[in-house]
Design a protein around this motif. Structure first.
Motif, short mmCIF file in Angstrom:
data_model
loop_
_atom_site.label_atom_id
_atom_site.label_comp_id
_atom_site.label_asym_id
_atom_site.label_seq_id
_atom_site.Cartn_x
_atom_site.Cartn_y
_atom_site.Cartn_z
N TYR A 150 10.29 11.83 7.14
CA TYR A 150 9.38 10.85 7.74
C TYR A 150 8.12 10.81 6.87
O TYR A 150 7.35 11.78 6.84
N GLY A 151 7.92 9.72 6.13
CA GLY A 151 6.79 9.62 5.22
C GLY A 151 5.51 9.14 5.90
O GLY A 151 4.44 9.73 5.69
N LEU A 152 5.63 8.12 6.74
CA LEU A 152 4.42 7.52 7.33
C LEU A 152 3.63 8.53 8.15
O LEU A 152 2.41 8.52 8.17
N PRO A 168 13.16 7.54 -3.05
CA PRO A 168 12.38 8.78 -2.95
C PRO A 168 10.96 8.59 -2.40
O PRO A 168 10.27 7.65 -2.74
N CYS A 169 10.58 9.55 -1.56
CA CYS A 169 9.20 9.67 -1.09
C CYS A 169 8.53 10.69 -2.01
O CYS A 169 8.75 11.90 -1.88
N VAL A 170 7.73 10.17 -2.95
CA VAL A 170 7.16 11.07 -3.98
C VAL A 170 6.03 11.92 -3.44
O VAL A 170 5.65 12.90 -4.06
N THR A 171 5.50 11.55 -2.28
CA THR A 171 4.33 12.27 -1.76
C THR A 171 4.72 13.46 -0.89
O THR A 171 4.13 14.54 -1.00
N PHE A 172 5.75 13.28 -0.04
CA PHE A 172 6.04 14.35 0.92
C PHE A 172 7.38 15.04 0.71
O PHE A 172 7.61 16.11 1.27
N ASN A 173 8.28 14.43 -0.04
CA ASN A 173 9.57 15.09 -0.25
C ASN A 173 9.64 15.59 -1.69
O ASN A 173 9.92 14.82 -2.62
N ASN A 227 0.82 -1.21 0.00
CA ASN A 227 0.00 0.00 0.00
C ASN A 227 0.85 1.26 0.00
O ASN A 227 0.45 2.30 0.49
N TRP A 228 2.07 1.14 -0.57
CA TRP A 228 2.89 2.33 -0.77
C TRP A 228 2.25 3.21 -1.85
O TRP A 228 1.52 2.71 -2.73
N CYS A 229 2.55 4.50 -1.82
CA CYS A 229 2.03 5.41 -2.85
C CYS A 229 2.60 5.02 -4.21
O CYS A 229 3.77 4.60 -4.29
N PRO A 230 1.83 5.16 -5.28
CA PRO A 230 2.39 4.90 -6.61
C PRO A 230 3.65 5.72 -6.84
O PRO A 230 3.66 6.93 -6.58
N GLY A 231 4.72 5.08 -7.27
CA GLY A 231 5.97 5.78 -7.53
C GLY A 231 6.94 5.78 -6.37
O GLY A 231 8.10 6.20 -6.51
N CYS A 232 6.53 5.31 -5.19
CA CYS A 232 7.43 5.25 -4.03
C CYS A 232 8.65 4.39 -4.37
O CYS A 232 8.53 3.32 -4.99
N GLY A 233 9.82 4.83 -3.95
CA GLY A 233 11.04 4.09 -4.24
C GLY A 233 11.09 2.71 -3.59
O GLY A 233 11.83 1.84 -4.04
N ASP A 292 16.28 5.23 2.41
CA ASP A 292 16.61 6.58 2.85
C ASP A 292 15.90 7.59 1.94
O ASP A 292 16.34 7.84 0.82
N ASN A 293 14.78 8.14 2.45
CA ASN A 293 14.06 9.14 1.65
C ASN A 293 14.17 10.54 2.23
O ASN A 293 13.53 11.48 1.79
N GLN A 294 14.96 10.68 3.29
CA GLN A 294 15.32 11.97 3.87
C GLN A 294 14.12 12.74 4.43
O GLN A 294 14.11 13.97 4.47
N GLY A 323 7.63 2.55 9.87
CA GLY A 323 7.72 3.55 8.82
C GLY A 323 7.11 2.94 7.57
O GLY A 323 6.79 1.75 7.55
N CYS A 324 6.94 3.75 6.52
CA CYS A 324 6.41 3.18 5.28
C CYS A 324 7.26 1.98 4.86
O CYS A 324 6.74 0.93 4.49
N SER A 325 8.57 2.15 4.90
CA SER A 325 9.47 1.09 4.45
C SER A 325 9.38 -0.15 5.35
O SER A 325 9.67 -1.26 4.91
N GLY A 326 8.95 0.03 6.59
CA GLY A 326 8.85 -1.09 7.50
C GLY A 326 7.83 -2.13 7.08
O GLY A 326 7.86 -3.27 7.54
N ARG A 327 6.94 -1.73 6.18
CA ARG A 327 5.93 -2.70 5.71
C ARG A 327 6.53 -3.80 4.85
O ARG A 327 5.87 -4.78 4.53
N ILE A 328 7.78 -3.61 4.44
CA ILE A 328 8.38 -4.50 3.45
C ILE A 328 8.40 -5.97 3.90
O ILE A 328 8.28 -6.88 3.08
#
Ligand code: SF4
Length: 283
Positions: free
Chosen positions: A123-125, A198-203, A14-20, A119-121, A49-54
């Protein structure tokens, strides 16, 4: 032998489309297949974190742990079952802020765990706050006037802490990323692979295009020697931490498993694992 498709499960990310992070997931699955693993030989332990869902998106043993604690759990898994290949993963907030103490000491310990940081520099979640990897001046909801803290350099810290394997890649470079994860899995000891994801939604600053413009690929330096720790530190500093590739590997230093008393015993058999707690205490 398992193919990378066998490391997929039927859970839809359920990551955003385009999330790295999608590419990091694909690279882990390919690397696991390429090194000859079967799903039941792999454990993926993640933080928050978002990446933690992996860990939920890969067909392997998995545990979605608590914030900043993927490494203690991953090391515990490895200590309990040395036959497993163990990957720890999470984001830069997870591993380089609340989890930084664990990161440094896992590096020193040199247990055979591969740590992949997305590393998206930011906090996305939690919808976009400044992380330890954000640049000075970076504006977010938590730093509306721009961050006044210096940017943490995980690669320099890893080298200073005695890392035996330090690499960095970019989620868009699936070929390089897969090869580096394979190298990390094959490395005898702790491996840190920091991935620009990259976090395409917030960064909106550190975008795919920004990374493409700023990354310095070690392929440009055919004479680069990854066994030279001073050269590694110099290259990280010269590139302001934007170097990608295998930056440093020490194949000489023994892993925790090689040095620790008791680890040299034969692996416990299934029968051994049925022993009672009292039996274990006598071991
Ligand atoms: Fe990826 Fe950012 Fe979306 Fe999280 S918020 S899934 S890091 S793009």
């Amino acid at each position: 032998m398992a193919t990378f498709k066998e490391f997929r499960n039927n859970v839809k990310p359920n990551w955003c489309p385009g999330c790295g992070d999608f590419s990091v997931q694909a690279a882990i699955q390919r690397a696991a297949a390429n090194v000859g693993l079967e799903p039941e030989q792999l454990a993926v332990i993640s933080g928050i974190g978002c990446s933690g869902r992996i860990s939920g998106y890969i067909n392997a043993y998995g545990l979605h742990g608590i914030h900043g604690r993927s490494l203690p759990i991953a090391q515990g898994v490895k200590l309990a079952n040395r036959e497993l290949t163990v990957i720890a993963s999470g984001g830069d907030g997870d591993g380089f802020a609340i989890g930084m103490g664990h990161t440094v000491h896992a590096i020193r310990r040199n247990l055979d765990v591969t740590y992949i940081v997305m590393d998206n520099q930011i906090y996305g979640l939690t919808k976009g706050q400044t992380s330890p990897r954000s640049a000075e001046g970076f504006k977010t909801k938590s730093t509306p006037e721009g961050s006044i803290e210096s940017t943490l350099s995980p690669l320099e810290i890893a080298l200073s802490a005695g890392a035996t394997f330090v690499a960095q890649s970019f989620s868009s470079d699936l070929k390089q990323l897969t090869a580096l994860i394979e190298a990390g899995l094959n490395h005898k000891g702790f491996s840190l692979i920091n991935v620009f994801s990259p976090c395409v939604t917030f960064n909106k600053v550190n975008t795919y295009d920004w990374f493409k413009e700023n990354i310095v690929n070690l392929e440009q330096f055919p004479d680069y020697d990854p066994s030279n720790r001073i050269a590694a530190m110099t290259k990280i500093m010269e590139t302001n931490g934007m170097v990608t590739g295998l930056i440093y590997q020490n194949k000489e230093r023994k892993s925790y498993e090689d040095l620790a008393v008791g680890f040299k015993q034969e692996a416990l058999s299934k029968q051994d694992l049925k022993l009672s707690r009292q039996d274990f205490d006598k071991l």
